[in-house]
Design a protein around this motif. Sequence first.
Motif, PDB file in Angstrom:
ATOM      1  N   HIS A 266      -0.961   2.513  -1.103  1.00 32.01           N
ATOM      2  CA  HIS A 266      -0.957   3.831  -0.620  1.00 32.01           C
ATOM      3  C   HIS A 266       0.091   4.662  -1.269  1.00 32.01           C
TER       4      HIS A 266
ATOM      5  N   VAL B 244       1.781  -5.905  -1.024  1.00 31.64           N
ATOM      6  CA  VAL B 244       0.773  -4.740  -0.923  1.00 31.64           C
ATOM      7  C   VAL B 244      -0.431  -4.999  -1.726  1.00 31.64           C
TER       8      VAL B 244
ATOM      9  N   ASP C   9       6.996  -0.037   5.081  1.00 29.30           N
ATOM     10  CA  ASP C   9       5.721  -0.016   5.365  1.00 29.30           C
ATOM     11  C   ASP C   9       5.657   1.242   6.001  1.00 29.30           C
TER      12      ASP C   9
ATOM     13  N   SER D  79      -6.793  -9.493   2.035  1.00 29.19           N
ATOM     14  CA  SER D  79      -7.627  -9.338   0.632  1.00 29.19           C
ATOM     15  C   SER D  79      -9.130  -9.205   0.888  1.00 29.19           C
TER      16      SER D  79
HETATM   17  N1  LIG Z   1      -1.654 -14.013  -3.573  1.00 27.41           N
HETATM   18  C1  LIG Z   1      -2.519 -14.731  -2.669  1.00 27.41           C
HETATM   19  O1  LIG Z   1      -2.869 -15.701  -2.916  1.00 27.41           O
HETATM   20  C2  LIG Z   1      -2.893 -13.902  -1.576  1.00 27.41           C
HETATM   21  C3  LIG Z   1      -3.552 -14.278  -0.187  1.00 27.41           C
HETATM   22  C4  LIG Z   1      -3.603 -13.352   0.800  1.00 27.41           C
HETATM   23  C5  LIG Z   1      -3.451 -11.963   0.602  1.00 27.41           C
HETATM   24  N2  LIG Z   1      -3.021 -11.727  -0.651  1.00 27.41           N
HETATM   25  C6  LIG Z   1      -2.677 -10.120  -0.695  1.00 27.41           C
HETATM   26  O2  LIG Z   1      -1.701  -9.675  -0.217  1.00 27.41           O
HETATM   27  C7  LIG Z   1      -1.702  -8.257   0.214  1.00 27.41           C
HETATM   28  C8  LIG Z   1      -1.342  -8.027   1.515  1.00 27.41           C
HETATM   29  O3  LIG Z   1      -2.222  -8.483   2.516  1.00 27.41           O
HETATM   30  P1  LIG Z   1      -2.249  -8.389   3.901  1.00 27.41           P
HETATM   31  O4  LIG Z   1      -3.309  -9.234   4.678  1.00 27.41           O
HETATM   32  O5  LIG Z   1      -0.838  -8.244   4.467  1.00 27.41           O
HETATM   33  O6  LIG Z   1      -2.881  -6.980   3.907  1.00 27.41           O
HETATM   34  P2  LIG Z   1      -2.715  -5.749   4.802  1.00 27.41           P
HETATM   35  O7  LIG Z   1      -3.640  -4.609   4.149  1.00 27.41           O
HETATM   36  O8  LIG Z   1      -2.991  -5.876   6.181  1.00 27.41           O
HETATM   37  O9  LIG Z   1      -1.292  -5.127   4.496  1.00 27.41           O
HETATM   38  C9  LIG Z   1      -0.747  -4.090   3.357  1.00 27.41           C
HETATM   39  C10 LIG Z   1       0.408  -3.491   4.003  1.00 27.41           C
HETATM   40  O10 LIG Z   1       0.680  -2.689   2.893  1.00 27.41           O
HETATM   41  C11 LIG Z   1       1.306  -1.384   3.609  1.00 27.41           C
HETATM   42  N3  LIG Z   1       1.296  -0.334   2.214  1.00 27.41           N
HETATM   43  C12 LIG Z   1       0.275   0.054   1.621  1.00 27.41           C
HETATM   44  N4  LIG Z   1       1.135   1.023   0.779  1.00 27.41           N
HETATM   45  C13 LIG Z   1       2.179   0.846   0.760  1.00 27.41           C
HETATM   46  C14 LIG Z   1       3.535   1.519   0.065  1.00 27.41           C
HETATM   47  N5  LIG Z   1       3.238   2.308  -0.955  1.00 27.41           N
HETATM   48  N6  LIG Z   1       4.613   0.894   0.451  1.00 27.41           N
HETATM   49  C15 LIG Z   1       4.800   0.026   1.452  1.00 27.41           C
HETATM   50  N7  LIG Z   1       3.789  -0.481   2.145  1.00 27.41           N
HETATM   51  C16 LIG Z   1       2.409  -0.388   1.807  1.00 27.41           C
HETATM   52  C17 LIG Z   1       0.087  -1.065   4.397  1.00 27.41           C
HETATM   53  O11 LIG Z   1       0.563  -0.070   5.073  1.00 27.41           O
HETATM   54  C18 LIG Z   1      -0.084  -2.296   5.113  1.00 27.41           C
HETATM   55  O12 LIG Z   1       0.517  -2.676   6.131  1.00 27.41           O
HETATM   56  C19 LIG Z   1      -3.168  -7.702  -0.043  1.00 27.41           C
HETATM   57  O13 LIG Z   1      -3.258  -7.218  -1.496  1.00 27.41           O
HETATM   58  C20 LIG Z   1      -3.965  -9.136  -0.032  1.00 27.41           C
HETATM   59  O14 LIG Z   1      -4.931  -9.187  -1.079  1.00 27.41           O
HETATM   60  C21 LIG Z   1      -2.660 -12.347  -1.743  1.00 27.41           C
END
Ligand SMILES: NC(=O)c1ccc[n+]([C@@H]2O[C@H](COP(=O)([O-])OP(=O)(O)OC[C@H]3O[C@@H](n4cnc5c(N)ncnc54)[C@H](O)[C@@H]3O)[C@@H](O)[C@H]2O)c1
Lengths: 393, 228
Positions: free
Chosen positions: A268, A263, A217, A40
């Motif tokens: 991406h 994601v 991923d 995030s």
């Molecule tokens: N709902 C909530 O309260 C809450 C809390 C924490 C995080 N989040 C959100 O969760 C999401 C993930 O967080 P994170 O810490 O794991 O982030 P991160 O950026 O480490 O992980 C995202 C992953 O998605 C992959 N990705 C990108 N495009 C893709 C696609 N088209 N298909 C498949 N995979 C793809 C990336 O390669 C990456 O590994 C973020 O949007 C973050 O803001 C939400």
Amino acid sequence: MKALCWMGNNKVEVHNVTDPTILNPHDAIIKITRTAICGSDLHLFDGFIPTMEEGDILGHEFMGIVEEVGKEVANLQPGDRVVVPFTIACGNCEFCKKRIWSACDNTNPNAHLMEAAYGYSGSGLFGYSHMMGGYAGGQAQYVRVPFANVGPLKIESDLPDEKVLFLSDIFPTGYMAAENAQIQENDTVAVWGCGPVGQFAIASAFMLGAARVIAIDRFPERLDLARSIGAITVDYSGEDVSVLTALKDLTGGIGPDACIDAVGLEAHSAQLQGIYDKVKTALMLETDRPSVLRQAIQAVRKGGTVSIPGVYGGLLDKVPFGAAFGKGITMKMGQTNMHNYMEPLLQRIEKGQIDPSYIISHRITLEQAPEMYKVWRDKKENVTKIVIDPWAA
Amino acid sequence: MSKALNEKPNAKLLPASSSAGVILNGRYLPPPEDKDGKIWIRTSALVQADPETLYEMWRDVESAPLWQEQIERVTRTGETTSHWVMRSGGKDSGGDKGKNKDKDRTIEWDSEVLADEPGRRIAWRSIGGESENAGEVIFEPSPSGRGTMVTVLQEFRMGKLASVWETIVGRNPKQAVIEYLRHFKALAETGEIPRTEGQPHGPRGKIAGIKRSMYGEEIPTPPARKAS
Ligand SMILES: NC(=O)c1ccc[n+]([C@@H]2O[C@H](COP(=O)([O-])OP(=O)(O)OC[C@H]3O[C@@H](n4cnc5c(N)ncnc54)[C@H](O)[C@@H]3O)[C@@H](O)[C@H]2O)c1
Ligand SMILES: [Zn+2]
Ligand SMILES: [Zn+2]
């Protein structure tokens, strides 16, 4: 104290700032022992979330030792070791009483900004823009925690910080994602994104009875982690790989019972769709890049559930709502209702059912954080999760 | 009553007319329109407390500065009258940009309670001074049985008061009413008003200067409790 500050898009810096003080009777001051960088935070770093200002202190995943408590905090004492949830909840409003803590009415001092953007305001968050509260965050040596009578979880066992730190956000977030996916025994669940949230969504889907989890991923180290806890992985960047076809092939043609989008708005996409979203967001005709959400809606089986822990911030384009309607699917989403999950998940950790520290790849100092934000953004150095010791030199 | 539908186990009886003119004969009514230099605001909040407690809190006019922005002092002058003092200069917050030459300027007016129905409704109007305003607040049990719906209907004549809010607090008076009801609710439900004024931050850039009036860090949040 030292704190990591947002100083503009793609720019964070460590600054010496004043120490936080108690401002309200339910506040506590926490001396931070460990804090983490979250996916995030990248949305802030990349400039996707409005109402960030130069000088804002980042960070919403932290734990530490209680230093001082306000006069109406009876549950905590100086010296207590606590993990703090990233959503701030008052405990007394209609929404807290319904246990929808992230919708708390009383913790966002800038609720009017969020009302202007969304119609209603959610709870205040640490280090996550003025619209969402404007609270100084915890990528720092100390933090002020409002409503410390409601949020912080005391850690009474001698589990190391690294095993419990992720109770501050991503473990409960992954868990709520799996809960929102309405998993029935022996379901097949697909999870997009094998970052920290995706990892805990996969783990939680198994805990809640999934027979099979398919993890998607493109980074080998993340796919490795997913396989290490039992998922089948799909590398969507592989030549000739179509995620939709893969999901049909792996489910006898019907699609997964539940799809989890871990994601969010910065998905991406190498395909034409990706270029389309790039142009549209550049022209401000669209704010988010929902390519994963589109896939999840298309992939899920008839009558299935799409659960969305990935963050979205604004307006989405070309979301196949007709498919959603035609298949009669359910969609569930939102900021995590942290307070429902921290205690039960701590018990799972204490019982040894899961060790959340398996995702950590980097342990750094605060001074290293500005560089590591770039590594985290670009997913270089096989990074899977970065933990900061704000006192290490 | 109705013949078409006889099964509605939890339906509440509809009032012929509800308070603050929200419902009339089963129809929703919009708030009065702004005209002739008069502006109206109607806003409501669901508060987890009983109507009596909320009524008492509101009726205690001398405590209004604890939850109303920029109100410096309210003095009871009679059974139904009170004197109001509002800061019209920015508050010296001691923050980055504290120095405000005009911080001691105030505008003042007298106010009178027109209707006082304990646990249910209070109506008031100004009776001379530098502001022309009138309003009412209604406390009704929520149909859910959880909490009280608090509805405020307030009118202002554009004048000093309205422009003070706009220039000093950066809010139009309608937003100011929304904010004071929000503060009232937070105070009633939690015993405090959420605030960020006075928290640490790194060096602020130029942008913060322009948008300062939008952020809690810059808007003086009412104190919520008497200085002890
Ligand atoms: N709902 C909530 O309260 C809450 C809390 C924490 C995080 N989040 C959100 O969760 C999401 C993930 O967080 P994170 O810490 O794991 O982030 P991160 O950026 O480490 O992980 C995202 C992953 O998605 C992959 N990705 C990108 N495009 C893709 C696609 N088209 N298909 C498949 N995979 C793809 C990336 O390669 C990456 O590994 C973020 O949007 C973050 O803001 C939400
Ligand atoms: Zn996070
Ligand atoms: Zn609440």
